[in-house]
Design a protein around this motif. Sequence first.
Motif, PDB file in Angstrom:
ATOM      1  N   THR A  55       0.843  -1.195   0.000  1.00  0.00           N
ATOM      2  CA  THR A  55       0.000   0.000   0.000  1.00  0.00           C
ATOM      3  C   THR A  55       0.880   1.247   0.000  1.00  0.00           C
ATOM      4  N   THR A  56       0.276   2.374  -0.279  1.00  0.00           N
ATOM      5  CA  THR A  56       0.969   3.661  -0.278  1.00  0.00           C
ATOM      6  C   THR A  56       0.095   4.682   0.434  1.00  0.00           C
ATOM      7  N   LEU A  57       0.713   5.475   1.286  1.00  0.00           N
ATOM      8  CA  LEU A  57      -0.034   6.543   1.956  1.00  0.00           C
ATOM      9  C   LEU A  57      -0.489   7.576   0.928  1.00  0.00           C
ATOM     10  N   PRO A  58      -1.731   8.040   1.022  1.00  0.00           N
ATOM     11  CA  PRO A  58      -2.166   9.123   0.146  1.00  0.00           C
ATOM     12  C   PRO A  58      -1.379  10.394   0.457  1.00  0.00           C
ATOM     13  N   GLY A  59      -0.850  11.024  -0.576  1.00  0.00           N
ATOM     14  CA  GLY A  59      -0.041  12.221  -0.411  1.00  0.00           C
ATOM     15  C   GLY A  59      -0.803  13.493  -0.734  1.00  0.00           C
ATOM     16  N   VAL A  60      -0.235  14.590  -0.302  1.00  0.00           N
ATOM     17  CA  VAL A  60      -0.801  15.922  -0.504  1.00  0.00           C
ATOM     18  C   VAL A  60       0.320  16.813  -1.028  1.00  0.00           C
ATOM     19  N   ASP A  61       0.036  17.620  -2.051  1.00  0.00           N
ATOM     20  CA  ASP A  61       1.043  18.478  -2.668  1.00  0.00           C
ATOM     21  C   ASP A  61       1.410  19.654  -1.767  1.00  0.00           C
ATOM     22  N   LEU A  62       2.712  19.897  -1.701  1.00  0.00           N
ATOM     23  CA  LEU A  62       3.260  21.005  -0.916  1.00  0.00           C
ATOM     24  C   LEU A  62       4.161  21.868  -1.778  1.00  0.00           C
ATOM     25  N   ALA A  63       4.424  23.059  -1.301  1.00  0.00           N
ATOM     26  CA  ALA A  63       5.453  23.927  -1.868  1.00  0.00           C
ATOM     27  C   ALA A  63       6.250  24.479  -0.691  1.00  0.00           C
ATOM     28  N   VAL A  64       7.552  24.567  -0.857  1.00  0.00           N
ATOM     29  CA  VAL A  64       8.406  25.136   0.182  1.00  0.00           C
ATOM     30  C   VAL A  64       9.164  26.293  -0.431  1.00  0.00           C
ATOM     31  N   GLU A  65       9.039  27.441   0.204  1.00  0.00           N
ATOM     32  CA  GLU A  65       9.737  28.635  -0.276  1.00  0.00           C
ATOM     33  C   GLU A  65      10.176  29.473   0.911  1.00  0.00           C
ATOM     34  N   ASP A  66      11.428  29.879   0.885  1.00  0.00           N
ATOM     35  CA  ASP A  66      11.987  30.712   1.951  1.00  0.00           C
ATOM     36  C   ASP A  66      11.753  30.105   3.332  1.00  0.00           C
ATOM     37  N   GLY A  67      11.866  28.782   3.432  1.00  0.00           N
ATOM     38  CA  GLY A  67      11.726  28.107   4.711  1.00  0.00           C
ATOM     39  C   GLY A  67      10.304  27.939   5.204  1.00  0.00           C
ATOM     40  N   GLU A  68       9.321  28.255   4.363  1.00  0.00           N
ATOM     41  CA  GLU A  68       7.917  28.103   4.747  1.00  0.00           C
ATOM     42  C   GLU A  68       7.267  27.006   3.918  1.00  0.00           C
ATOM     43  N   ILE A  69       6.445  26.181   4.569  1.00  0.00           N
ATOM     44  CA  ILE A  69       5.717  25.117   3.886  1.00  0.00           C
ATOM     45  C   ILE A  69       4.311  25.608   3.585  1.00  0.00           C
ATOM     46  N   HIS A  70       3.911  25.441   2.323  1.00  0.00           N
ATOM     47  CA  HIS A  70       2.585  25.864   1.874  1.00  0.00           C
ATOM     48  C   HIS A  70       1.811  24.665   1.344  1.00  0.00           C
ATOM     49  N   LEU A  71       0.511  24.629   1.615  1.00  0.00           N
ATOM     50  CA  LEU A  71      -0.362  23.606   1.064  1.00  0.00           C
ATOM     51  C   LEU A  71      -0.650  23.998  -0.377  1.00  0.00           C
ATOM     52  N   ALA A  72      -0.159  23.197  -1.319  1.00  0.00           N
ATOM     53  CA  ALA A  72      -0.279  23.531  -2.745  1.00  0.00           C
ATOM     54  C   ALA A  72      -1.203  22.558  -3.470  1.00  0.00           C
ATOM     55  N   ASP A  73      -2.049  21.866  -2.736  1.00  0.00           N
ATOM     56  CA  ASP A  73      -2.958  20.878  -3.293  1.00  0.00           C
ATOM     57  C   ASP A  73      -4.360  21.467  -3.323  1.00  0.00           C
ATOM     58  N   ASP A  74      -4.891  21.698  -4.531  1.00  0.00           N
ATOM     59  CA  ASP A  74      -6.207  22.322  -4.669  1.00  0.00           C
ATOM     60  C   ASP A  74      -7.332  21.485  -4.070  1.00  0.00           C
ATOM     61  N   ARG A  75      -7.073  20.216  -3.798  1.00  0.00           N
ATOM     62  CA  ARG A  75      -8.104  19.353  -3.227  1.00  0.00           C
ATOM     63  C   ARG A  75      -8.313  19.599  -1.737  1.00  0.00           C
ATOM     64  N   TYR A  76      -7.357  20.240  -1.075  1.00  0.00           N
ATOM     65  CA  TYR A  76      -7.395  20.410   0.372  1.00  0.00           C
ATOM     66  C   TYR A  76      -7.365  21.877   0.761  1.00  0.00           C
ATOM     67  N   THR A  77      -7.995  22.174   1.900  1.00  0.00           N
ATOM     68  CA  THR A  77      -7.986  23.512   2.479  1.00  0.00           C
ATOM     69  C   THR A  77      -7.445  23.399   3.900  1.00  0.00           C
ATOM     70  N   PHE A  78      -6.381  24.123   4.183  1.00  0.00           N
ATOM     71  CA  PHE A  78      -5.789  24.114   5.522  1.00  0.00           C
ATOM     72  C   PHE A  78      -6.783  24.680   6.524  1.00  0.00           C
ATOM     73  N   LEU A  79      -6.966  23.976   7.655  1.00  0.00           N
ATOM     74  CA  LEU A  79      -7.864  24.459   8.706  1.00  0.00           C
ATOM     75  C   LEU A  79      -7.095  24.919   9.944  1.00  0.00           C
ATOM     76  N   HIS A  80      -6.236  24.042  10.499  1.00  0.00           N
ATOM     77  CA  HIS A  80      -5.487  24.422  11.698  1.00  0.00           C
ATOM     78  C   HIS A  80      -4.399  23.403  11.983  1.00  0.00           C
TER      79      HIS A  80
END
Length: 138
Positions: A95-120
């Motif tokens: 099996t494989t864990l479902p992944g979520v797209d990220l972007a890292v810029e200037d030491g910050e991690i951003h949620l870059a997956d249009d399927r998900y919305t960051f809550l907390h």
Amino acid sequence: MADGTRIVDLEAVPENGSYRFTAKDPFANETELILVRCDEDPGVRAWSNTCPHESQSLDVGDGAAIRDDAIVCPRHGSHFDTCSGECDDGPAAGTTLPGVDLAVEDGEIHLADDRYTFLHEGGTDDDEGPGSTSHLSL
């Protein structure tokens, strides 16, 4: 500037553990995700916080166990590669864990997956208060 909602600074993701957060999934359900360090660019990956074998949380609040660049399921010991999410041993093998797209810029991690919305940050139940507002005890 990276696209997507900022989750956390890269330095907040432990070398041997995980950073847990909650997002809204494509079906509008709250779902727990974890960030783990990875030797491949961009240095971190986001995975579902659930072992596909028996819906066991990999991080129950104190960080997922990481051993030899693998996330270890606390229930049956299956190992998931931190970079690919693939499992090649234990009951979850194949099996494989479902992944979520990220972007890292200037030491910050951003949620870059249009399927998900960051809550907390934290888990799905972390923001819930007590089950009762009564101050009476019996």
